[in-house]
Design a protein around this motif. Sequence first.
Motif, PDB file in Angstrom:
ATOM      1  N   GLU A 353       0.993  -1.171   0.038  1.00  0.00           N
ATOM      2  CA  GLU A 353       0.077   0.007   0.050  1.00  0.00           C
ATOM      3  C   GLU A 353       0.815   1.269   0.191  1.00  0.00           C
ATOM      4  O   GLU A 353       0.339   2.322  -0.509  1.00  0.00           O
ATOM      5  N   LEU A 354       2.093   1.272   0.684  1.00  0.00           N
ATOM      6  CA  LEU A 354       3.054   2.348   0.652  1.00  0.00           C
ATOM      7  C   LEU A 354       3.680   2.587  -0.901  1.00  0.00           C
ATOM      8  O   LEU A 354       3.439   3.582  -1.342  1.00  0.00           O
ATOM      9  N   ILE A 355       3.796   1.531  -1.400  1.00  0.00           N
ATOM     10  CA  ILE A 355       4.446   1.602  -2.890  1.00  0.00           C
ATOM     11  C   ILE A 355       3.249   2.012  -3.802  1.00  0.00           C
ATOM     12  O   ILE A 355       3.625   3.273  -4.467  1.00  0.00           O
ATOM     13  N   GLU A 356       2.092   1.663  -3.408  1.00  0.00           N
ATOM     14  CA  GLU A 356       0.958   2.283  -4.459  1.00  0.00           C
ATOM     15  C   GLU A 356       0.709   3.551  -4.008  1.00  0.00           C
ATOM     16  O   GLU A 356       0.575   4.535  -5.119  1.00  0.00           O
ATOM     17  N   PHE A 357       0.789   4.018  -2.775  1.00  0.00           N
ATOM     18  CA  PHE A 357       0.612   5.401  -2.555  1.00  0.00           C
ATOM     19  C   PHE A 357       1.421   6.515  -3.107  1.00  0.00           C
ATOM     20  O   PHE A 357       1.507   7.547  -3.624  1.00  0.00           O
ATOM     21  N   ASN A 358       2.795   5.842  -3.126  1.00  0.00           N
ATOM     22  CA  ASN A 358       4.031   6.652  -3.743  1.00  0.00           C
ATOM     23  C   ASN A 358       3.815   6.801  -5.280  1.00  0.00           C
ATOM     24  O   ASN A 358       3.942   8.085  -5.666  1.00  0.00           O
ATOM     25  N   ALA A 359       3.338   5.945  -5.677  1.00  0.00           N
ATOM     26  CA  ALA A 359       3.105   5.862  -7.370  1.00  0.00           C
ATOM     27  C   ALA A 359       2.034   6.933  -7.771  1.00  0.00           C
ATOM     28  O   ALA A 359       2.361   7.571  -8.680  1.00  0.00           O
ATOM     29  N   ALA A 360       1.131   7.181  -6.908  1.00  0.00           N
ATOM     30  CA  ALA A 360       0.161   7.915  -6.883  1.00  0.00           C
ATOM     31  C   ALA A 360       0.274   9.450  -6.815  1.00  0.00           C
ATOM     32  O   ALA A 360      -0.384  10.221  -7.029  1.00  0.00           O
ATOM     33  N   ASP A 361       1.138   9.744  -5.725  1.00  0.00           N
ATOM     34  CA  ASP A 361       1.661  11.093  -5.371  1.00  0.00           C
ATOM     35  C   ASP A 361       2.356  11.763  -6.024  1.00  0.00           C
ATOM     36  O   ASP A 361       3.315  11.332  -6.762  1.00  0.00           O
ATOM     37  N   PRO A 362       2.305  13.107  -6.078  1.00  0.00           N
ATOM     38  CA  PRO A 362       2.950  13.872  -7.115  1.00  0.00           C
ATOM     39  C   PRO A 362       4.231  14.569  -6.531  1.00  0.00           C
ATOM     40  O   PRO A 362       5.007  15.058  -7.266  1.00  0.00           O
ATOM     41  N   VAL A 363       4.652  14.190  -5.354  1.00  0.00           N
ATOM     42  CA  VAL A 363       5.879  14.543  -4.800  1.00  0.00           C
ATOM     43  C   VAL A 363       6.656  13.584  -4.376  1.00  0.00           C
ATOM     44  O   VAL A 363       7.741  13.418  -4.741  1.00  0.00           O
ATOM     45  N   GLU A 364       6.256  12.440  -3.929  1.00  0.00           N
ATOM     46  CA  GLU A 364       6.970  11.515  -3.291  1.00  0.00           C
ATOM     47  C   GLU A 364       8.312  10.822  -4.126  1.00  0.00           C
ATOM     48  O   GLU A 364       9.419  10.512  -3.795  1.00  0.00           O
ATOM     49  N   LEU A 365       7.904  10.616  -5.485  1.00  0.00           N
ATOM     50  CA  LEU A 365       9.017  10.056  -6.272  1.00  0.00           C
ATOM     51  C   LEU A 365       9.583  11.049  -7.197  1.00  0.00           C
ATOM     52  O   LEU A 365      10.183  10.680  -8.248  1.00  0.00           O
ATOM     53  N   GLY A 366       9.472  12.426  -6.776  1.00  0.00           N
ATOM     54  CA  GLY A 366      10.025  13.426  -7.336  1.00  0.00           C
ATOM     55  C   GLY A 366      11.508  13.362  -7.546  1.00  0.00           C
ATOM     56  O   GLY A 366      12.202  13.861  -8.692  1.00  0.00           O
ATOM     57  N   ARG A 367      12.000  12.823  -6.669  1.00  0.00           N
ATOM     58  CA  ARG A 367      13.614  12.977  -6.411  1.00  0.00           C
ATOM     59  C   ARG A 367      14.564  11.583  -6.621  1.00  0.00           C
ATOM     60  O   ARG A 367      15.799  11.552  -7.087  1.00  0.00           O
ATOM     61  N   PHE A 368      13.745  10.525  -6.085  1.00  0.00           N
ATOM     62  CA  PHE A 368      14.306   9.174  -6.363  1.00  0.00           C
ATOM     63  C   PHE A 368      13.156   8.201  -6.119  1.00  0.00           C
ATOM     64  O   PHE A 368      12.114   8.399  -5.851  1.00  0.00           O
ATOM     65  N   GLY A 369      13.664   7.065  -6.422  1.00  0.00           N
ATOM     66  CA  GLY A 369      12.705   6.079  -6.398  1.00  0.00           C
ATOM     67  C   GLY A 369      12.201   5.229  -5.049  1.00  0.00           C
ATOM     68  O   GLY A 369      12.660   5.654  -4.185  1.00  0.00           O
ATOM     69  N   GLN A 370      11.691   4.028  -5.184  1.00  0.00           N
ATOM     70  CA  GLN A 370      11.478   3.246  -3.902  1.00  0.00           C
ATOM     71  C   GLN A 370      11.802   1.837  -4.106  1.00  0.00           C
ATOM     72  O   GLN A 370      11.040   0.842  -3.667  1.00  0.00           O
ATOM     73  N   ASP A 371      13.110   1.390  -4.663  1.00  0.00           N
ATOM     74  CA  ASP A 371      13.675   0.041  -4.895  1.00  0.00           C
ATOM     75  C   ASP A 371      13.639  -0.708  -3.624  1.00  0.00           C
ATOM     76  O   ASP A 371      13.291  -1.771  -3.516  1.00  0.00           O
ATOM     77  N   LEU A 372      13.948  -0.134  -2.368  1.00  0.00           N
ATOM     78  CA  LEU A 372      14.168  -0.841  -1.367  1.00  0.00           C
ATOM     79  C   LEU A 372      12.611  -1.209  -0.670  1.00  0.00           C
ATOM     80  O   LEU A 372      12.562  -2.302  -0.115  1.00  0.00           O
TER      81      LEU A 372
END
Length: 498
Positions: A353-372
Amino acid sequence: MRSPLAAPPRVPVGHPTNHAGIEPCSDLDLDAVTIPRLAARLAAGTLTSVELTRAYLARIDEVDRKVRSVVAVNPDAPRQAAESDRRRAGGQARGPMDGIPVLLKDNIDTRMGATAGSRALGVPPCEDAELVRRLCAAGAVVLGKTNLSEWGNFRSLWSTSGWSGVGGQTNNPHVLDRNPCGSSSGSAAAVAASLAQVAVGTETDGSIVSPAGHTGIVGFKPTLGRISGEGIVPISSRQDTAGPMARHVVDAAILMSVLEGRGFDYTAASATDALPGARVGVWRLAGFSAEVDRIVESVVEVLRYHGATVVEVELPYQEEIRANELPALVTEFKHDLEAYLKTRPGVPRTVRELIEFNAADPVELGRFGQDLLFEAEKAPPVTDPTYREQRRTATTLARRSIDGVLAAHHLDVIMAPTNGAAWRTDYDGDPVGLDSARPAAVAGYPNATVPAGFAGPLPIGMSFMAGHGADAKVLRFTAAFEQVAPVRRAPAYLPTLP
Protein backbone atom coordinates in the motif's frame (compact mmCIF):
# COMPACT_ATOMS: atom_id res chain seq x y z
CA MET A 1 -0.70 14.24 33.35
CA ARG A 2 -1.54 16.06 30.17
CA SER A 3 0.43 14.85 27.16
CA PRO A 4 2.89 17.49 25.94
CA LEU A 5 1.51 17.32 22.42
CA ALA A 6 -2.14 16.59 23.09
CA ALA A 7 -3.51 19.95 21.97
CA PRO A 8 -3.65 21.44 18.49
CA PRO A 9 -2.19 19.69 15.45
CA ARG A 10 1.21 20.39 14.00
CA VAL A 11 1.81 23.93 12.74
CA PRO A 12 3.99 24.04 9.64
CA VAL A 13 6.92 26.43 9.86
CA GLY A 14 5.95 29.75 8.29
CA HIS A 15 2.33 29.46 9.45
CA PRO A 16 0.90 32.82 10.60
CA THR A 17 0.61 31.55 14.18
CA ASN A 18 4.39 31.16 14.42
CA HIS A 19 6.30 33.43 16.74
CA ALA A 20 7.79 35.88 14.24
CA GLY A 21 8.99 39.13 15.74
CA ILE A 22 9.66 37.77 19.23
CA GLU A 23 12.90 39.21 20.59
CA PRO A 24 15.33 36.54 21.84
CA CYS A 25 16.98 36.82 25.25
CA SER A 26 19.51 39.57 24.57
CA ASP A 27 22.05 38.36 27.16
CA LEU A 28 21.94 34.66 26.28
CA ASP A 29 24.33 33.00 23.83
CA LEU A 30 22.17 30.08 22.72
CA ASP A 31 25.04 28.47 20.84
CA ALA A 32 27.34 28.32 23.88
CA VAL A 33 24.98 27.85 26.81
CA THR A 34 24.59 24.43 28.42
CA ILE A 35 21.67 22.85 30.26
CA PRO A 36 23.40 23.17 33.67
CA ARG A 37 23.94 26.90 33.08
CA LEU A 38 20.35 27.31 31.97
CA ALA A 39 19.11 25.38 34.98
CA ALA A 40 21.14 27.65 37.26
CA ARG A 41 19.63 30.77 35.68
CA LEU A 42 16.13 29.33 35.84
CA ALA A 43 16.64 28.51 39.52
CA ALA A 44 18.03 32.00 40.22
CA GLY A 45 15.10 33.70 38.49
CA THR A 46 17.25 35.52 35.92
CA LEU A 47 15.61 33.53 33.10
CA THR A 48 12.26 31.87 32.60
CA SER A 49 11.37 28.90 30.46
CA VAL A 50 8.86 31.09 28.64
CA GLU A 51 11.67 33.49 27.68
CA LEU A 52 13.94 30.65 26.62
CA THR A 53 11.21 28.98 24.58
CA ARG A 54 10.37 32.26 22.85
CA ALA A 55 14.04 32.78 22.04
CA TYR A 56 14.25 29.40 20.32
CA LEU A 57 10.96 29.90 18.48
CA ALA A 58 12.30 33.23 17.26
CA ARG A 59 15.44 31.56 15.95
CA ILE A 60 13.36 28.99 14.12
CA ASP A 61 11.46 31.82 12.43
CA GLU A 62 14.64 33.69 11.61
CA VAL A 63 17.17 30.97 10.75
CA ASP A 64 15.31 27.89 9.59
CA ARG A 65 14.29 29.42 6.27
CA LYS A 66 17.94 28.74 5.33
CA VAL A 67 18.37 25.37 7.00
CA ARG A 68 14.88 23.85 6.59
CA SER A 69 15.28 21.48 9.50
CA VAL A 70 12.04 22.00 11.43
CA VAL A 71 8.92 20.66 9.75
CA ALA A 72 6.43 21.69 12.45
CA VAL A 73 6.33 23.69 15.66
CA ASN A 74 4.30 22.61 18.65
CA PRO A 75 1.58 25.18 19.45
CA ASP A 76 1.49 23.81 22.98
CA ALA A 77 5.14 24.71 23.68
CA PRO A 78 4.41 28.12 25.32
CA ARG A 79 1.94 26.46 27.71
CA GLN A 80 4.50 23.80 28.61
CA ALA A 81 7.07 26.51 29.31
CA ALA A 82 4.63 28.46 31.48
CA GLU A 83 3.81 25.32 33.46
CA SER A 84 7.53 24.72 34.01
CA ASP A 85 7.92 28.25 35.37
CA ARG A 86 5.01 27.72 37.75
CA ARG A 87 6.52 24.45 39.00
CA ARG A 88 9.86 26.10 39.61
CA ALA A 89 8.27 29.03 41.41
CA GLY A 90 6.54 26.54 43.68
CA GLY A 91 9.75 24.62 44.42
CA GLN A 92 8.65 21.62 42.35
CA ALA A 93 11.14 21.61 39.47
CA ARG A 94 11.50 18.12 38.02
CA GLY A 95 15.22 18.17 37.34
CA PRO A 96 17.69 19.72 34.89
CA MET A 97 15.49 19.16 31.82
CA ASP A 98 12.51 21.03 33.33
CA GLY A 99 11.75 23.96 31.03
CA ILE A 100 14.43 23.05 28.46
CA PRO A 101 13.31 23.17 24.78
CA VAL A 102 13.82 19.98 22.75
CA LEU A 103 13.05 19.02 19.16
CA LEU A 104 12.03 15.50 18.07
CA LYS A 105 12.78 13.68 14.86
CA ASP A 106 9.54 13.26 12.91
CA ASN A 107 9.55 9.47 13.10
CA ILE A 108 8.76 9.64 16.83
CA ASP A 109 5.07 9.36 17.66
CA THR A 110 3.41 12.48 19.04
CA ARG A 111 -0.19 13.49 18.92
CA MET A 112 0.81 16.40 16.71
CA GLY A 113 2.09 13.91 14.12
CA ALA A 114 4.83 11.49 13.11
CA THR A 115 5.37 11.16 9.36
CA ALA A 116 8.81 9.53 8.96
CA GLY A 117 9.02 12.14 6.19
CA SER A 118 6.32 10.40 4.16
CA ARG A 119 3.14 12.07 3.00
CA ALA A 120 1.48 8.69 3.49
CA LEU A 121 1.52 9.15 7.28
CA GLY A 122 -0.46 12.38 7.40
CA VAL A 123 -2.93 11.14 10.02
CA PRO A 124 -1.36 11.70 13.48
CA PRO A 125 -0.85 8.85 15.94
CA CYS A 126 -3.26 8.47 18.83
CA GLU A 127 -0.56 8.36 21.52
CA ASP A 128 2.86 9.79 22.27
CA ALA A 129 5.89 7.51 22.15
CA GLU A 130 7.28 6.28 25.46
CA LEU A 131 10.31 8.54 25.19
CA VAL A 132 8.03 11.56 24.70
CA ARG A 133 6.17 10.66 27.86
CA ARG A 134 9.51 10.52 29.68
CA LEU A 135 10.42 13.97 28.38
CA CYS A 136 7.04 15.24 29.56
CA ALA A 137 7.56 13.73 33.00
CA ALA A 138 10.95 15.49 33.19
CA GLY A 139 9.32 18.83 32.34
CA ALA A 140 10.95 19.33 28.94
CA VAL A 141 9.35 21.74 26.46
CA VAL A 142 8.75 20.02 23.13
CA LEU A 143 9.24 22.69 20.45
CA GLY A 144 8.26 20.56 17.47
CA LYS A 145 9.41 18.03 14.89
CA THR A 146 12.47 17.87 12.66
CA ASN A 147 12.86 16.72 9.09
CA LEU A 148 14.59 13.45 8.28
CA SER A 149 15.68 11.36 5.36
CA GLU A 150 12.37 9.77 4.39
CA TRP A 151 11.70 6.38 6.01
CA GLY A 152 15.06 6.71 7.76
CA ASN A 153 16.86 6.66 4.39
CA PHE A 154 15.41 3.23 3.72
CA ARG A 155 13.26 3.82 0.65
CA SER A 156 15.93 3.64 -2.01
CA LEU A 157 19.61 2.82 -2.37
CA TRP A 158 19.78 6.03 -4.44
CA SER A 159 18.09 8.32 -1.94
CA THR A 160 19.45 11.70 -0.91
CA SER A 161 20.04 12.29 2.79
CA GLY A 162 18.00 15.06 4.37
CA TRP A 163 15.17 14.92 1.81
CA SER A 164 11.62 13.90 2.53
CA GLY A 165 8.28 14.32 0.83
CA VAL A 166 7.03 16.17 3.91
CA GLY A 167 9.93 18.52 4.60
CA GLY A 168 11.85 18.83 1.36
CA GLN A 169 15.62 19.19 1.64
CA THR A 170 17.40 20.03 4.89
CA ASN A 171 20.66 21.93 4.41
CA ASN A 172 23.94 21.80 6.30
CA PRO A 173 24.06 25.06 8.27
CA HIS A 174 27.83 25.38 7.87
CA VAL A 175 27.62 25.47 4.05
CA LEU A 176 24.04 25.50 2.83
CA ASP A 177 24.51 23.64 -0.46
CA ARG A 178 26.23 20.80 1.42
CA ASN A 179 24.39 17.79 2.78
CA PRO A 180 23.72 17.25 6.52
CA CYS A 181 23.81 13.45 6.06
CA GLY A 182 21.01 11.21 7.28
CA SER A 183 18.68 10.19 8.53
CA SER A 184 18.54 12.38 11.66
CA SER A 185 19.52 15.25 9.39
CA GLY A 186 16.93 17.69 10.66
CA SER A 187 17.70 17.03 14.32
CA ALA A 188 21.43 17.51 13.71
CA ALA A 189 21.07 20.65 11.60
CA ALA A 190 18.59 22.19 14.04
CA VAL A 191 20.91 21.65 17.02
CA ALA A 192 23.90 22.99 15.07
CA ALA A 193 21.86 26.10 14.17
CA SER A 194 20.74 26.57 17.82
CA LEU A 195 17.05 26.06 17.05
CA ALA A 196 16.63 24.06 20.29
CA GLN A 197 18.87 23.24 23.22
CA VAL A 198 18.87 19.54 22.33
CA ALA A 199 17.13 17.17 19.94
CA VAL A 200 16.29 13.50 19.76
CA GLY A 201 17.43 11.51 16.74
CA THR A 202 17.23 7.84 15.84
CA GLU A 203 19.76 5.48 14.32
CA THR A 204 19.78 2.15 12.55
CA ASP A 205 23.25 2.43 11.05
CA GLY A 206 24.95 5.79 11.53
CA SER A 207 21.87 8.01 11.47
CA ILE A 208 22.69 9.78 14.74
CA VAL A 209 26.47 9.93 14.66
CA SER A 210 26.90 10.63 10.95
CA PRO A 211 24.68 13.75 10.73
CA ALA A 212 26.10 14.90 14.07
CA GLY A 213 29.60 14.65 12.66
CA HIS A 214 28.70 16.39 9.41
CA THR A 215 27.04 19.32 11.21
CA GLY A 216 29.59 19.68 14.00
CA ILE A 217 27.64 18.59 17.07
CA VAL A 218 27.62 15.77 19.64
CA GLY A 219 25.57 12.67 18.85
CA PHE A 220 25.19 9.60 21.05
CA LYS A 221 23.87 6.22 19.94
CA PRO A 222 23.32 4.18 23.10
CA THR A 223 23.38 0.45 23.65
CA LEU A 224 20.40 -1.15 21.95
CA GLY A 225 17.47 -1.33 24.37
CA ARG A 226 18.58 1.44 26.72
CA ILE A 227 15.87 3.74 25.31
CA SER A 228 12.38 2.46 24.57
CA GLY A 229 11.62 2.05 20.87
CA GLU A 230 7.85 2.02 21.47
CA GLY A 231 6.15 4.54 19.23
CA ILE A 232 9.02 5.08 16.78
CA VAL A 233 8.57 4.35 13.08
CA PRO A 234 10.96 1.40 12.62
CA ILE A 235 13.45 0.02 10.20
CA SER A 236 14.66 -2.81 12.42
CA SER A 237 14.08 -3.61 16.07
CA ARG A 238 17.44 -5.43 15.92
CA GLN A 239 19.34 -2.17 15.37
CA ASP A 240 17.05 0.86 15.86
CA THR A 241 17.54 3.18 18.80
CA ALA A 242 16.79 6.77 19.68
CA GLY A 243 19.53 8.94 21.13
CA PRO A 244 20.47 12.49 22.14
CA MET A 245 21.93 15.17 19.88
CA ALA A 246 23.42 18.29 21.44
CA ARG A 247 26.05 21.00 21.11
CA HIS A 248 27.74 19.89 24.35
CA VAL A 249 28.45 16.45 25.80
CA VAL A 250 26.99 17.39 29.17
CA ASP A 251 23.66 18.17 27.50
CA ALA A 252 23.70 14.82 25.67
CA ALA A 253 24.36 13.07 28.99
CA ILE A 254 21.48 14.88 30.72
CA LEU A 255 19.09 14.08 27.88
CA MET A 256 20.24 10.45 27.83
CA SER A 257 19.39 10.11 31.53
CA VAL A 258 15.85 11.29 30.83
CA LEU A 259 15.36 9.20 27.68
CA GLU A 260 16.52 6.04 29.40
CA GLY A 261 14.30 6.74 32.39
CA ARG A 262 15.94 4.31 34.81
CA GLY A 263 17.37 6.79 37.30
CA PHE A 264 20.98 6.54 36.11
CA ASP A 265 22.83 9.88 36.03
CA TYR A 266 25.02 9.91 32.93
CA THR A 267 26.19 13.43 33.76
CA ALA A 268 27.86 12.32 36.98
CA ALA A 269 29.14 9.11 35.39
CA SER A 270 30.87 11.03 32.59
CA ALA A 271 32.30 13.82 34.75
CA THR A 272 35.74 12.39 35.57
CA ASP A 273 38.81 12.85 33.39
CA ALA A 274 39.07 9.65 31.39
CA LEU A 275 42.30 10.24 29.48
CA PRO A 276 45.26 9.85 31.90
CA GLY A 277 46.30 6.20 31.89
CA ALA A 278 43.63 5.17 29.38
CA ARG A 279 44.23 2.86 26.43
CA VAL A 280 42.55 4.04 23.24
CA GLY A 281 42.46 2.01 20.05
CA VAL A 282 42.65 4.19 16.93
CA TRP A 283 40.93 2.82 13.84
CA ARG A 284 42.18 5.38 11.35
CA LEU A 285 40.36 4.28 8.18
CA ALA A 286 43.30 5.97 6.50
CA GLY A 287 43.14 7.16 2.92
CA PHE A 288 39.52 8.32 2.84
CA SER A 289 40.71 11.92 2.58
CA ALA A 290 43.78 13.95 3.47
CA GLU A 291 41.69 16.19 5.73
CA VAL A 292 40.38 13.26 7.75
CA ASP A 293 43.86 11.73 8.05
CA ARG A 294 45.21 15.08 9.29
CA ILE A 295 42.47 15.45 11.91
CA VAL A 296 42.87 11.87 13.14
CA GLU A 297 46.59 12.48 13.64
CA SER A 298 45.91 15.72 15.52
CA VAL A 299 43.48 13.89 17.82
CA VAL A 300 46.05 11.15 18.45
CA GLU A 301 48.55 13.83 19.50
CA VAL A 302 45.99 15.37 21.87
CA LEU A 303 45.21 12.00 23.45
CA ARG A 304 48.90 11.22 23.99
CA TYR A 305 49.61 14.68 25.39
CA HIS A 306 46.89 14.20 27.98
CA GLY A 307 48.15 10.84 29.19
CA ALA A 308 46.40 8.24 27.03
CA THR A 309 48.18 5.33 25.38
CA VAL A 310 47.20 5.09 21.72
CA VAL A 311 47.16 1.70 20.01
CA GLU A 312 46.73 1.35 16.25
CA VAL A 313 43.95 -1.15 15.43
CA GLU A 314 41.90 -2.49 12.55
CA LEU A 315 38.38 -3.80 13.01
CA PRO A 316 37.97 -7.11 11.14
CA TYR A 317 34.98 -8.64 9.32
CA GLN A 318 33.68 -5.38 7.84
CA GLU A 319 32.93 -6.79 4.39
CA GLU A 320 31.09 -9.77 5.84
CA ILE A 321 29.07 -7.54 8.14
CA ARG A 322 28.12 -5.25 5.27
CA ALA A 323 27.14 -8.14 3.00
CA ASN A 324 24.76 -9.64 5.57
CA GLU A 325 23.35 -6.50 7.15
CA LEU A 326 21.36 -5.07 4.24
CA PRO A 327 19.34 -8.19 3.31
CA ALA A 328 18.63 -8.75 7.01
CA LEU A 329 17.42 -5.16 7.36
CA VAL A 330 15.13 -5.51 4.35
CA THR A 331 13.34 -8.46 5.95
CA GLU A 332 13.14 -6.73 9.32
CA PHE A 333 11.89 -3.52 7.74
CA LYS A 334 8.90 -5.26 6.19
CA HIS A 335 8.06 -7.15 9.38
CA ASP A 336 8.55 -4.29 11.84
CA LEU A 337 7.09 -1.52 9.67
CA GLU A 338 3.89 -3.41 8.90
CA ALA A 339 3.47 -4.21 12.59
CA TYR A 340 3.89 -0.50 13.37
CA LEU A 341 1.51 0.65 10.64
CA LYS A 342 -1.24 -1.47 12.15
CA THR A 343 -1.09 0.81 15.22
CA ARG A 344 -1.80 3.91 13.11
CA PRO A 345 -5.39 4.51 11.95
CA GLY A 346 -5.94 6.10 8.56
CA VAL A 347 -2.58 5.25 6.98
CA PRO A 348 -1.37 2.49 4.61
CA ARG A 349 -1.15 -0.88 6.34
CA THR A 350 1.37 -2.72 4.20
CA VAL A 351 4.50 -2.12 2.15
CA ARG A 352 2.41 -2.77 -0.98
CA GLU A 353 0.00 0.00 0.00
CA LEU A 354 2.93 2.36 0.58
CA ILE A 355 4.29 1.58 -2.88
CA GLU A 356 0.90 2.32 -4.40
CA PHE A 357 0.56 5.55 -2.42
CA ASN A 358 3.96 6.78 -3.61
CA ALA A 359 3.19 5.89 -7.23
CA ALA A 360 0.03 8.02 -7.12
CA ASP A 361 1.51 10.94 -5.15
CA PRO A 362 2.76 14.03 -7.04
CA VAL A 363 5.75 14.59 -4.72
CA GLU A 364 7.06 11.33 -3.30
CA LEU A 365 8.92 9.99 -6.35
CA GLY A 366 10.11 13.37 -7.59
CA ARG A 367 13.73 12.93 -6.43
CA PHE A 368 14.36 9.17 -6.31
CA GLY A 369 12.54 5.87 -6.45
CA GLN A 370 11.43 3.19 -4.00
CA ASP A 371 13.57 0.19 -4.89
CA LEU A 372 14.03 -0.80 -1.24
CA LEU A 373 10.26 -0.89 -0.78
CA PHE A 374 10.02 -3.27 -3.73
CA GLU A 375 12.74 -5.42 -2.15
CA ALA A 376 10.93 -5.36 1.20
CA GLU A 377 7.63 -6.35 -0.40
CA LYS A 378 9.11 -9.64 -1.59
CA ALA A 379 11.33 -10.22 1.45
CA PRO A 380 11.03 -13.53 3.31
CA PRO A 381 9.46 -13.69 6.79
CA VAL A 382 11.61 -13.37 9.90
CA THR A 383 11.28 -17.13 10.38
CA ASP A 384 13.19 -17.75 7.13
CA PRO A 385 16.45 -19.72 7.75
CA THR A 386 18.45 -17.65 5.25
CA TYR A 387 17.37 -14.40 6.91
CA ARG A 388 18.11 -15.77 10.37
CA GLU A 389 21.62 -16.76 9.31
CA GLN A 390 22.20 -13.31 7.78
CA ARG A 391 21.17 -11.59 10.98
CA ARG A 392 23.17 -13.97 13.15
CA THR A 393 26.26 -13.49 11.01
CA ALA A 394 26.01 -9.71 10.87
CA THR A 395 25.41 -9.25 14.60
CA THR A 396 27.91 -11.87 15.75
CA LEU A 397 30.72 -10.54 13.57
CA ALA A 398 30.00 -6.92 14.48
CA ARG A 399 30.21 -7.74 18.18
CA ARG A 400 33.30 -9.86 17.66
CA SER A 401 35.00 -7.07 15.70
CA ILE A 402 34.69 -4.70 18.68
CA ASP A 403 34.95 -7.11 21.60
CA GLY A 404 37.93 -8.91 20.13
CA VAL A 405 39.92 -5.74 19.49
CA LEU A 406 39.09 -4.32 22.93
CA ALA A 407 40.22 -7.53 24.62
CA ALA A 408 43.30 -8.22 22.50
CA HIS A 409 44.80 -4.79 23.20
CA HIS A 410 43.32 -4.22 26.68
CA LEU A 411 41.54 -1.10 25.45
CA ASP A 412 39.07 1.18 27.18
CA VAL A 413 37.51 2.48 23.93
CA ILE A 414 38.02 2.47 20.18
CA MET A 415 38.23 5.78 18.35
CA ALA A 416 37.56 6.36 14.64
CA PRO A 417 36.75 9.31 12.38
CA THR A 418 33.00 9.76 12.08
CA ASN A 419 32.80 11.43 8.68
CA GLY A 420 34.51 13.16 5.83
CA ALA A 421 33.64 16.65 4.66
CA ALA A 422 29.99 17.07 3.68
CA TRP A 423 29.24 16.66 -0.03
CA ARG A 424 27.21 18.95 -2.27
CA THR A 425 23.55 17.90 -2.37
CA ASP A 426 22.86 16.90 -5.97
CA TYR A 427 20.10 14.21 -5.89
CA ASP A 428 22.34 11.62 -7.51
CA GLY A 429 22.40 9.56 -4.32
CA ASP A 430 24.75 9.79 -1.37
CA PRO A 431 28.45 9.06 -1.90
CA VAL A 432 30.19 6.24 -0.07
CA GLY A 433 31.13 7.34 3.44
CA LEU A 434 33.57 6.18 6.08
CA ASP A 435 31.29 3.46 7.50
CA SER A 436 32.88 3.77 10.93
CA ALA A 437 29.42 3.66 12.51
CA ARG A 438 28.54 0.19 11.19
CA PRO A 439 30.26 -2.09 13.76
CA ALA A 440 28.62 -0.45 16.79
CA ALA A 441 25.30 -0.07 14.99
CA VAL A 442 25.04 -3.72 13.96
CA ALA A 443 26.41 -4.92 17.30
CA GLY A 444 23.98 -2.75 19.26
CA TYR A 445 26.89 -1.15 21.13
CA PRO A 446 27.28 2.50 22.24
CA ASN A 447 28.92 5.03 19.93
CA ALA A 448 29.35 8.79 20.41
CA THR A 449 30.73 11.46 18.13
CA VAL A 450 32.20 14.82 19.10
CA PRO A 451 33.56 17.66 16.91
CA ALA A 452 37.26 17.12 16.24
CA GLY A 453 38.26 19.52 13.48
CA PHE A 454 37.34 21.14 10.18
CA ALA A 455 38.01 20.61 6.50
CA GLY A 456 37.76 24.26 5.52
CA PRO A 457 34.40 25.36 6.98
CA LEU A 458 33.02 21.81 7.16
CA PRO A 459 33.10 19.87 10.46
CA ILE A 460 34.75 16.50 11.01
CA GLY A 461 33.71 14.40 14.01
CA MET A 462 35.53 11.75 15.99
CA SER A 463 33.69 8.67 17.31
CA PHE A 464 34.30 6.73 20.53
CA MET A 465 32.80 3.25 20.84
CA ALA A 466 33.00 0.35 23.27
CA GLY A 467 31.26 -2.87 24.24
CA HIS A 468 27.74 -3.70 25.36
CA GLY A 469 26.50 -1.48 28.19
CA ALA A 470 29.58 0.77 28.22
CA ASP A 471 27.46 3.87 27.58
CA ALA A 472 28.77 5.86 30.54
CA LYS A 473 32.36 5.04 29.60
CA VAL A 474 31.84 6.18 26.00
CA LEU A 475 30.28 9.46 27.17
CA ARG A 476 33.12 9.91 29.67
CA PHE A 477 35.76 9.70 26.93
CA THR A 478 33.73 11.95 24.66
CA ALA A 479 33.42 14.54 27.42
CA ALA A 480 37.13 14.31 28.22
CA PHE A 481 38.09 14.91 24.60
CA GLU A 482 35.66 17.82 24.30
CA GLN A 483 37.23 19.40 27.39
CA VAL A 484 40.82 19.23 26.13
CA ALA A 485 39.99 20.00 22.47
CA PRO A 486 36.98 22.34 22.31
CA VAL A 487 36.98 22.83 18.54
CA ARG A 488 33.25 23.16 17.85
CA ARG A 489 32.11 26.47 16.38
CA ALA A 490 28.81 27.96 15.34
CA PRO A 491 27.84 27.53 11.68
CA ALA A 492 28.43 30.39 9.24
CA TYR A 493 25.51 29.62 6.86
CA LEU A 494 27.77 30.05 3.82
CA PRO A 495 25.75 29.64 0.61
CA THR A 496 28.51 27.54 -0.95
CA LEU A 497 32.22 26.88 -0.64
CA PRO A 498 34.52 29.67 -1.86
